[in-house]
Enzyme design. Structure first.
Site, PDB file in Angstrom:
ATOM      1  CG  HIS A  44       3.899   2.197   3.454  1.00 54.72           C
ATOM      2  ND1 HIS A  44       3.229   3.277   2.940  1.00 54.72           N
ATOM      3  CD2 HIS A  44       3.057   1.156   3.381  1.00 54.72           C
ATOM      4  CE1 HIS A  44       2.032   2.893   2.567  1.00 54.72           C
ATOM      5  NE2 HIS A  44       1.898   1.615   2.829  1.00 54.72           N
ATOM      6  CG  HIS A  45       4.027   0.188  -0.536  1.00 54.77           C
ATOM      7  ND1 HIS A  45       4.076  -1.123  -0.116  1.00 54.77           N
ATOM      8  CD2 HIS A  45       2.848   0.682  -0.085  1.00 54.77           C
ATOM      9  CE1 HIS A  45       2.975  -1.415   0.544  1.00 54.77           C
ATOM     10  NE2 HIS A  45       2.213  -0.341   0.588  1.00 54.77           N
ATOM     11  CB  ALA A  46      10.271   3.929  -1.068  1.00 54.10           C
TER      12      ALA A  46
END
Length: 93
Positions: A44-46
């Site tokens: 989710h922080h790509a």
């Protein structure tokens, strides 16, 4: 960047994304009532570009995320199942 790639990083991230896609398929095909994928890296922080191999600022992942597994699962659902027309993604951290 806080997310560096080492030997096996891309393979692990691909396996995490594949797990999410399999879970989506199982729920849509009614093989499961629900699914929760406790995969690492979560994704989710790509980076906005979503491709850590592309290079550049936009491709830099953060929070130890390589591919956005949730977004990949959503795209998988939209592209492979005609009954899926919309997907909501809620991220509370």
């Amino acid at each position: 960047p806080d997310t560096l790639l080492g030997p096996g990083s891309v393979e692990a991230a691909r396996a995490a994304a594949a797990c999410v896609c399999k879970a989506v398929a199982m729920v849509v095909d009614k093989e499961a009532d629900a699914a929760f994928c406790a995969v690492r890296p979560p994704g989710h922080h790509a980076g906005p570009a979503g491709d850590p191999l592309a290079g550049g600022e936009e491709s830099t992942g953060q929070g130890f995320c390589v591919f956005n597994s949730v977004a990949i699962g959503a795209c998988f659902a939209l592209r492979h199942f005609e009954s899926i027309r919309r997907v909501a993604i809620v991220d509370w951290d």
